[in-house]
Design an enzyme around this catalytic site. Structure first.
Site, mmCIF file in Angstrom:
data_model
loop_
_atom_site.group_PDB
_atom_site.id
_atom_site.type_symbol
_atom_site.label_atom_id
_atom_site.label_comp_id
_atom_site.label_asym_id
_atom_site.label_seq_id
_atom_site.Cartn_x
_atom_site.Cartn_y
_atom_site.Cartn_z
ATOM 1 N N HIS A 160 19.608 0.152 0.112
ATOM 2 C CA HIS A 160 18.203 0.568 0.191
ATOM 3 C C HIS A 160 17.301 -0.627 0.448
ATOM 4 C CE1 HIS A 160 14.443 2.640 -0.770
ATOM 5 N NE2 HIS A 160 14.153 1.601 -1.547
ATOM 6 N N CYS A 174 0.825 -1.212 0.000
ATOM 7 C CA CYS A 174 0.000 0.000 0.000
ATOM 8 C C CYS A 174 0.861 1.264 0.000
ATOM 9 C CB CYS A 174 -0.933 0.001 1.213
ATOM 10 S SG CYS A 174 -0.075 -0.131 2.801
ATOM 11 N N ASN A 175 2.111 1.146 0.450
ATOM 12 C CA ASN A 175 2.966 2.326 0.551
ATOM 13 C C ASN A 175 4.084 2.385 -0.479
ATOM 14 O OD1 ASN A 175 1.734 3.691 2.710
ATOM 15 N ND2 ASN A 175 2.688 2.321 4.192
ATOM 16 N N GLY A 205 -16.763 -1.840 16.866
ATOM 17 C CA GLY A 205 -16.514 -0.975 15.714
ATOM 18 C C GLY A 205 -16.044 -1.829 14.557
ATOM 19 N N ALA A 206 -16.009 -1.236 13.365
ATOM 20 C CA ALA A 206 -15.589 -1.999 12.186
ATOM 21 C C ALA A 206 -14.824 -1.133 11.197
ATOM 22 C CB ALA A 206 -16.809 -2.618 11.504
ATOM 23 N N GLY A 207 -14.169 -0.076 11.718
ATOM 24 C CA GLY A 207 -13.408 0.815 10.847
ATOM 25 C C GLY A 207 -11.980 0.336 10.631
ATOM 26 N N GLU A 208 -11.136 1.230 10.083
ATOM 27 C CA GLU A 208 -9.760 0.874 9.755
ATOM 28 C C GLU A 208 -8.957 0.510 11.000
ATOM 29 O OE1 GLU A 208 -7.934 3.948 7.517
ATOM 30 O OE2 GLU A 208 -9.278 3.760 5.791
#
Length: 425
Positions: free
Chosen positions: A94, A50-51, A184-187
Site C-alpha cells: 500500500h 489534504c487527501n 483570476g485568483a481562485g483555486e
C-alpha cells in the site's frame, strides 16, 4: 511487531473527517513525541495531506487508532467506520502504491512522493525512525523512482491546470525564461501557479478584480499583483496568458492583444482560456503569433493523458507487487538471521559453561577420559532438550505437521535416508 499502516483518505472518509485528523506541519514533531509514549511504540511516521492521513509504525493498528482519536478529540467509533489498516506485506504494498501515485485522487500525481519524503525526514529528525521504518521508506523511495523511470504514470496531463502548463511547454522550449500572466485568483489559478513553479518559472503576474486577493496569491508564489484594468499595460510582457475567472463578459479582447503583439514585435503568445463563459474573445485566436486554447481543447489532452496513465498504472502495479513480495522475503530472511544468531549464542553459552566446569575438574586431577565422556553426554542432553520437548508435545498432540517440521529442523529425515542407503549397500 510487524510494520503496520493506519489510514484515512479521500475514499474512506468525507472532507469533514479528513480535516479533523490532519496534522499541521508545526505540530508534527510534538504529535510524534506524544504517540511514542504509547507502550511498544518504538517507531512511527505520520503522513498528512489534504487527501489523506496515514500513520506508519511498528505497533498494532488498534492502538494507533485509539491514539489518533484521543489526540484529535474525536469519538473512536467515528474513526472506526472510515479508517483502513494494513499489516506486513500488504502494508508495504500500500505504501509503495501511495508513493507511486496509484492511490491518489489524481492517478499518477507526483506531489505525493515529496510529501512522503517530508514525512520521513520529520520523523527521523524527531527520533521516531528506527531500522525497521528506515528500511521500508528507503525501499519505497527506490520503487517510486523505478516506476517513474520505467512507466509513463506521470508523463501525461490529467487536470485542466496541468494540461495547460503541459501545452505551454510544447510551445516554448525553455519555460524558465518566460513571463506568465494569470488572470483570476481562485483555486484553479493557484494550482496553475504551483505547476508553473514546478517547471521553473519565476516571472509570474497575477491579475484579479480585487487587488487584495491577487496580492495574497502573489505573496505565496513570489508573483506580481495587478488589477484587471491594468492588463493592457502589462500584456506586452506576457509570453503565456492563462485565464480562469467567473466573469460573464470577456476580459481580454482582440484589440488589446493586437497592440501587445506589435510592441512585442510579434513574439509568440500562448493563451489558455479555462473560463466558462470565456474570458478571451474567440477572435484573438485568429491573430498570427497567438496560440489560443479553450477548456474544450484541453479536454482531449486530459482524456488522452488519463488513458495513458491507466495503461501505465498496470505496469506500475506489477512493479509494486514484485517489490513488496521481494521486500517481505528479505525481511523474513533477516528475521531468520536474528534467530540463528540467538540460537548459536545460546549453544555457545551452554558449551562454554560445560567446558569451564570440566577444565576446573581437570585442574583438580580428575580423570580426563571420564570427564570427556561426561562433557559429551552433558552437552548432548542440554542441546537436544528443547527439540526433544517439542517432539514429545507434537507426538502427544497428534500434530503431524509440527512433528514433520521438527524432524526436518533437527535433521532426522536426512539421517533416516542415510541409514536406508547404507542398509541397501
Amino acid at each position: 511487531m510487524p510494520f503496520v499502516i493506519l489510514g484515512i483518505n479521500h475514499d474512506s472518509a468525507p472532507i469533514e473527517v479528513r480535516e479533523r485528523v490532519a496534522f499541521a506541519p508545526e505540530v508534527m514533531p510534538g504529535a510524534l513525541g506524544d504517540a511514542r509514549k504509547m507502550p511498544d511504540c518504538r517507531e512511527l511516521a505520520i503522513l498528512s495531506t489534504c487527501n489523506r492521513t496515514e500513520l506508519y509504525g511498528t505497533i498494532d493498528a488498534e492502538s494507533l487508532l485509539r491514539w489518533l482519536a484521543e489526540y484529535h478529540c474525536i469519538p473512536l467509533e467515528q474513526l472506526q467506520g472510515c479508517s483502513y489498516r494494513y499489516s506486513g506485506e500488504a502494508a508495504v504494498r500500500h505504501m509503495m502504491r501511495v508513493a507511486c501515485g496509484l492511490d491518489s485522487l489524481v492517478l499518477g500525481e507526483p506531489q505525493i512522493l515529496g510529501q512522503i519524503k517530508s514525512a520521513y525526514a520529520v520523523a527521523r529528525e524527531s527520533g521516531s525512525v528506527g531500522s525497521a521504518l528506515h528500511r521500508v521508506f528507503q525501499r519505497v523511495f527506490t520503487v517510486a523512482k523505478k516506476v517513474r523511470t520505467e512507466t509513463a504514470i506521470g508523463e501525461n496531463p490529467v487536470s485542466v491546470a496541468y494540461a495547460a502548463v503541459s501545452l505551454a511547454s510544447r510551445i516554448f522550449t525553455d519555460l524558465k525564461r518566460q513571463t506568465v500572466l494569470l488572470i483570476g485568483a481562485g483555486e484553479t489559478v493557484e494550482l496553475l501557479a504551483r505547476h508553473l513553479l514546478d517547471q521553473g518559472i519565476r516571472q509570474l503576474i497575477v491579475a484579479n478584480r480585487t487587488l487584495s486577493r491577487a496580492q495574497v496569491l502573489a505573496e505565496n508564489f513570489g508573483a506580481e499583483a495587478i488589477l484587471l484594468a491594468d492588463i493592457p499595460e502589462h500584456l506586452v510582457r506576457a509570453d503565456i496568458v492563462i485565464s480562469s475567472t467567473a466573469s460573464q463578459l470577456p476580459i481580454l479582447g482582440k484589440g488589446a492583444v493586437e497592440s501587445a503583439l506589435r510592441k512585442r514585435r510579434h513574439s509568440p503568445m500562448f493563451m489558455v482560456d479555462i473560463a466558462v463563459p470565456r474570458d478571451i474573445e474567440p477572435q484573438v485566436g485568429e491573430l498570427d503569433d497567438v496560440y489560443l486554447y479553450t477548456v474544450d481543447d484541453l479536454r482531449g489532452v486530459i482524456d488522452e493523458g488519463m488513458r495513458s496513465r491507466e495503461k501505465a498504472a498496470e505496469a506500475a502495479g506489477a512493479i509494486v507487487d514484485a517489490a513488496a513480495a521481494e521486500f517481505t522475503k528479505e525481511s523474513r530472511a533477516l528475521g531468520a538471521v536474528d534467530t540463528i544468531r540467538s540460537y548459536r549464542q545460546r549453544a555457545q553459552e551452554i558449551s562454554g559453561a560445560e567446558l569451564e566446569r570440566v577444565l576446573l575438574q581437570l585442574d583438580k586431577g580428575g580423570d580426563p577420559r571420564r570427564l570427556m565422556e561426561q562433557l559429551v553426554r552433558t552437552l548432548t542432553n542440554k542441546l537436544i532438550h528443547a527439540p526433544t520437548v517439542s517432539l514429545k508435545k507434537a507426538t502427544a498432540d497428534g500434530d503431524l505437521e509440527r512433528l514433520r517440521i521438527v524432524r526436518e529442523v533437527v535433521g532426522l529425515d536426512d539421517l533416516a535416508d542415510i541409514a536406508l542407503e547404507k542398509k541397501h549397500k
